[in-house]
Design an enzyme around this catalytic site. Structure first.
Site, PDB file in Angstrom:
ATOM      1  N   SER A 225       0.840  -1.205   0.000  1.00  0.00           N
ATOM      2  CA  SER A 225       0.000   0.000   0.000  1.00  0.00           C
ATOM      3  C   SER A 225       0.879   1.261   0.000  1.00  0.00           C
ATOM      4  O   SER A 225       2.048   1.217   0.392  1.00  0.00           O
ATOM      5  CB  SER A 225      -0.941  -0.029   1.197  1.00  0.00           C
ATOM      6  N   CYS A 280      -4.008  -4.860  -7.733  1.00  0.00           N
ATOM      7  CA  CYS A 280      -3.608  -3.463  -7.909  1.00  0.00           C
ATOM      8  C   CYS A 280      -3.908  -2.994  -9.331  1.00  0.00           C
ATOM      9  O   CYS A 280      -3.889  -1.816  -9.616  1.00  0.00           O
ATOM     10  CB  CYS A 280      -2.134  -3.279  -7.607  1.00  0.00           C
ATOM     11  N   GLU A 382      -8.306   3.955  -2.213  1.00  0.00           N
ATOM     12  CA  GLU A 382      -8.395   2.586  -2.734  1.00  0.00           C
ATOM     13  C   GLU A 382      -9.289   1.762  -1.810  1.00  0.00           C
ATOM     14  O   GLU A 382      -9.108   1.769  -0.598  1.00  0.00           O
ATOM     15  CB  GLU A 382      -6.975   2.000  -2.751  1.00  0.00           C
TER      16      GLU A 382
HETATM   17  P1  NAD Z   1       0.614  -3.757   2.887  1.00  0.00           P
HETATM   18  O1  NAD Z   1       1.167  -2.418   2.563  1.00  0.00           O
HETATM   19  O2  NAD Z   1      -0.260  -3.908   4.091  1.00  0.00           O
HETATM   20  O3  NAD Z   1       1.789  -4.826   3.102  1.00  0.00           O
HETATM   21  C1  NAD Z   1       2.842  -4.956   2.172  1.00  0.00           C
HETATM   22  C2  NAD Z   1       4.079  -5.452   2.903  1.00  0.00           C
HETATM   23  O4  NAD Z   1       4.477  -4.468   3.869  1.00  0.00           O
HETATM   24  C3  NAD Z   1       3.868  -6.742   3.656  1.00  0.00           C
HETATM   25  O5  NAD Z   1       4.989  -7.582   3.481  1.00  0.00           O
HETATM   26  C4  NAD Z   1       3.749  -6.290   5.102  1.00  0.00           C
HETATM   27  O6  NAD Z   1       4.219  -7.243   6.031  1.00  0.00           O
HETATM   28  C5  NAD Z   1       4.588  -5.046   5.157  1.00  0.00           C
HETATM   29  N1  NAD Z   1       4.106  -4.064   6.142  1.00  0.00           N
HETATM   30  C6  NAD Z   1       2.841  -3.952   6.615  1.00  0.00           C
HETATM   31  N2  NAD Z   1       2.770  -2.932   7.484  1.00  0.00           N
HETATM   32  C7  NAD Z   1       4.001  -2.388   7.553  1.00  0.00           C
HETATM   33  C8  NAD Z   1       4.550  -1.283   8.284  1.00  0.00           C
HETATM   34  N3  NAD Z   1       3.796  -0.542   9.090  1.00  0.00           N
HETATM   35  N4  NAD Z   1       5.850  -0.999   8.109  1.00  0.00           N
HETATM   36  C9  NAD Z   1       6.608  -1.737   7.273  1.00  0.00           C
HETATM   37  N5  NAD Z   1       6.141  -2.775   6.567  1.00  0.00           N
HETATM   38  C10 NAD Z   1       4.854  -3.109   6.695  1.00  0.00           C
HETATM   39  O7  NAD Z   1      -0.136  -4.259   1.577  1.00  0.00           O
HETATM   40  P2  NAD Z   1      -1.094  -5.508   1.409  1.00  0.00           P
HETATM   41  O8  NAD Z   1      -2.387  -5.241   2.100  1.00  0.00           O
HETATM   42  O9  NAD Z   1      -0.365  -6.751   1.706  1.00  0.00           O
HETATM   43  O10 NAD Z   1      -1.326  -5.463  -0.181  1.00  0.00           O
HETATM   44  C11 NAD Z   1      -2.316  -4.702  -0.798  1.00  0.00           C
HETATM   45  C12 NAD Z   1      -1.768  -3.370  -1.269  1.00  0.00           C
HETATM   46  O11 NAD Z   1      -0.695  -3.577  -2.177  1.00  0.00           O
HETATM   47  C13 NAD Z   1      -2.800  -2.575  -2.064  1.00  0.00           C
HETATM   48  O12 NAD Z   1      -2.659  -1.231  -1.712  1.00  0.00           O
HETATM   49  C14 NAD Z   1      -2.404  -2.812  -3.507  1.00  0.00           C
HETATM   50  O13 NAD Z   1      -2.819  -1.806  -4.413  1.00  0.00           O
HETATM   51  C15 NAD Z   1      -0.924  -2.829  -3.381  1.00  0.00           C
HETATM   52  N6  NAD Z   1      -0.322  -3.496  -4.516  1.00  0.00           N
HETATM   53  C16 NAD Z   1       0.376  -2.738  -5.408  1.00  0.00           C
HETATM   54  C17 NAD Z   1       0.941  -3.324  -6.510  1.00  0.00           C
HETATM   55  C18 NAD Z   1       1.726  -2.510  -7.490  1.00  0.00           C
HETATM   56  O14 NAD Z   1       2.500  -3.087  -8.247  1.00  0.00           O
HETATM   57  N7  NAD Z   1       1.584  -1.192  -7.522  1.00  0.00           N
HETATM   58  C19 NAD Z   1       0.822  -4.704  -6.712  1.00  0.00           C
HETATM   59  C20 NAD Z   1       0.106  -5.450  -5.785  1.00  0.00           C
HETATM   60  C21 NAD Z   1      -0.449  -4.833  -4.673  1.00  0.00           C
END
Ligand code: NAD
Length: 499
Positions: A225, A280, A382
């Site tokens: 995210s 995404c 989103e």
């Molecule tokens: P997320 O941001 O919650 O987690 C992503 C990663 O970050 C995970 O490995 C998680 O453990 C880690 N994380 C979580 N909280 C954290 C923090 N406070 N500090 C550091 N690291 C942390 O995302 P999600 O819910 O797993 O995935 C969905 C999101 O990913 C959506 O926003 C989606 O749009 C995005 N996404 C983007 C793409 C792209 O290529 N632009 C592709 C797939 C998903």
């Protein structure tokens, strides 16, 4: 309770004091636990990576490519088992899980051609008796931090290229569905990669921070995210690392008055609701141009959306399954309520959906909003769920402005039979990946993936030649082989020129 461990060369992850629950989204039950690793776990993985990487970098690129090729064959041979494992933790239907794995494998196929991609550049006779060549060298140790929604494809985007380039790779997958990344690391070993070249460190923010601060890790690739992507980018760059950090999205589909509406409805059904909207590159906003287009589209969308089949992830007839966990289900339903409170027209309400026999599963029915406007919070943010929003635009210019001015700029699509309008749109829209009559324009592996604005921080995309550039550094050698005569001592202190 089953524990999904780290994959750290020569050591298991015993001793973790914190764990996260991994749910079965179909039943709502906890099915496993994953350790939330510490800086000490990371240190052990880094030490193993440091021991393995120089030998791997010195292995000729063709041999590295052969390992990637064997890995591809092993993943293909294990496709069914991997897809079931993926669906069981993520909730997406089996066909979608196979797509997730297949799109990752396409990057592995690209990586099989790494000897060609790593060829350097050479200039013969850049000056008198002087030749110049440049070569792409691995960075050493790279890390990837991945989201829950593509637990096979996104890790392969990263490690496929990084490892083929001669790096060791540390993967920190999502703690919500960590089993497939572990299995991929096991298959990479089976394919012949040395121990320590692909390791999996499980964890949450504590592990992410340890990765970002670790002096031995040269580059970090993140997908997740946007707020966290921004945080990872800033902290990683402050620690002197190369960082690419892909974030969230709100992709728009523009529907021109001349579009084939039956095709658009079929495309939108998959692109907005497939994988429960947890992509995404999903298409959660549709922008019909003109009220006549909007009314006709809405009329065709309603029965199509009502006929969508929501089922458990192994139901071969289901179009989509549950969302990943209860917290995410609550979040999506809150966004639906926000839309109602803001005055959007909720045409189909997916809240309160219950699947017989799976009442505790994390299911959400499909929702449709009409008359959503750019000022609404539910439009600006989103939702990442099975919710489609219609934003009506009076003309092409307004439709073009909507995605262009949105905070996210990942993907966008236009549906039209008019080549001029499509060409104009593709050239002018302020978004990184554009589909023309293609609802989910995820680029093929040998092009590269990356959005604009708050959808990506850093300036190098994932995979393709951009990926090769991200996971390597350039060394340029300027050489002169004197024929034995004495050098020009008078000019020794002057900046050399090629004259
Ligand atoms: P997320 O941001 O919650 O987690 C992503 C990663 O970050 C995970 O490995 C998680 O453990 C880690 N994380 C979580 N909280 C954290 C923090 N406070 N500090 C550091 N690291 C942390 O995302 P999600 O819910 O797993 O995935 C969905 C999101 O990913 C959506 O926003 C989606 O749009 C995005 N996404 C983007 C793409 C792209 O290529 N632009 C592709 C797939 C998903």
């Amino acid at each position: 309770m089953r524990v999904i461990d780290h994959v750290i060369a020569g050591a298991a992850g015993a001793g973790a004091t914190r764990h996260a629950d991994v749910f079965d989204p179909n039943s709502g039950a906890v099915q496993a636990r994953v350790p939330l690793g510490t800086a000490a776990d990371l240190d052990r993985a880094v030490a193993a990576a440091q021991a393995a990487q120089p030998g791997w970098a010195a292995t000729n690129p063709q041999r590295r490519a052969r390992v990637m090729f064997r890995f591809k064959e092993l993943v293909e041979a294990n496709m069914d088992a991997l897809a079931h494992m993926l669906s069981a933790e993520h909730g997406k239907v089996i066909a979608d899980s196979k797509g997730d794995i297949q799109r990752g494998l396409e990057v592995i196929e690209f990586a099989c051609g790494i000897p060609h991609a790593l060829k350097g550049e050479y200039t013969q006779g850049a000056g008198p008796g002087i030749d110049v060549y440049s070569m792409r060298m691995p960075l050493g140790i790279g890390a990837g931090i991945t989201p829950f929604n593509f637990p096979a494809m996104i890790p392969m985007w990263m490690f496929g290229v990084a490892i083929a380039c001669g790096n060791a790779f540390l993967l920190k997958p999502s703690e919500r569905d960590p089993s497939v990344p572990v299995r991929l690391a096991e298959l990479m070993l089976e394919a012949g990669a040395p121990q320590g070249i692909l390791q999996v460190v499980q964890g949450d923010k504590e592990m992410v921070d340890a990765i970002l601060d670790h002096p031995a890790i040269g580059a970090v690739s993140f997908v997740g995210s946007s707020d966290i992507a921004h945080y990872v980018y800033q902290r990683g760059v402050a620690a002197g690392k190369r960082v690419q950090a892909m974030g969230g999205a709100k992709n728009h589909g523009i529907v021109m008055p001349d579009a084939d509406l039956d095709q658009v409805v079929a495309d939108l059904s998959g692109a907005a609701f497939g994988s429960a909207g947890e992509r995404c590159m999903a298409l959660p906003v549709v922008v019909p141009v003109g009220d006549k287009t909007a009314d006709a589209l809405r009329e065709k969308l309603i029965p199509a959306i009502r006929s969508l089949r929501v089922g458990i992830s192994t139901d071969a007839e289901a179009q989509y399954g549950p969302v990943v966990n209860a917290a995410h289900k609550a979040r999506v339903e809150n966004w639906i309520q926000t839309g109602v409170d803001e005055g959007a027209e909720l045409v189909i309400d997916g809240r309160g959906f219950s699947l017989q026999g799976h009442e505790q599963g994390f299911f959400i029915g499909p929702s449709l909003f009409d008359r959503v406007t750019p000022g609404m919070k539910s439009y600006q943010e989103e939702i990442f769920g099975p919710v489609l929003q219609i934003v009506r635009a009076p003309d092409f210019e307004t439709a073009l402005r909507l995605p262009s001015e949105h905070q996210y700029g990942n993907g966008v699509a236009i549906f039209t039979r008019n080549g001029h309008a499509a060409r104009e749109f593709a050239a002018r829209v302020n978004v990184g990946m554009v589909g023309i009559n293609v609802p989910i324009p995820v680029p093929v592996a040998y092009h590269s993936f990356g959005g604009w604005k708050r959808s990506a921080f850093g300036d190098v995309n994932q995979h393709g030649m951009e990926g090769v550039r991200f996971w390597t550094k350039v060394k340029t050698v300027t050489q002169r082989w004197p024929d034995g005569g004495v050098g020009d001592a008078a000019n020794a202190f002057v900046i050399p020129t090629m004259g």
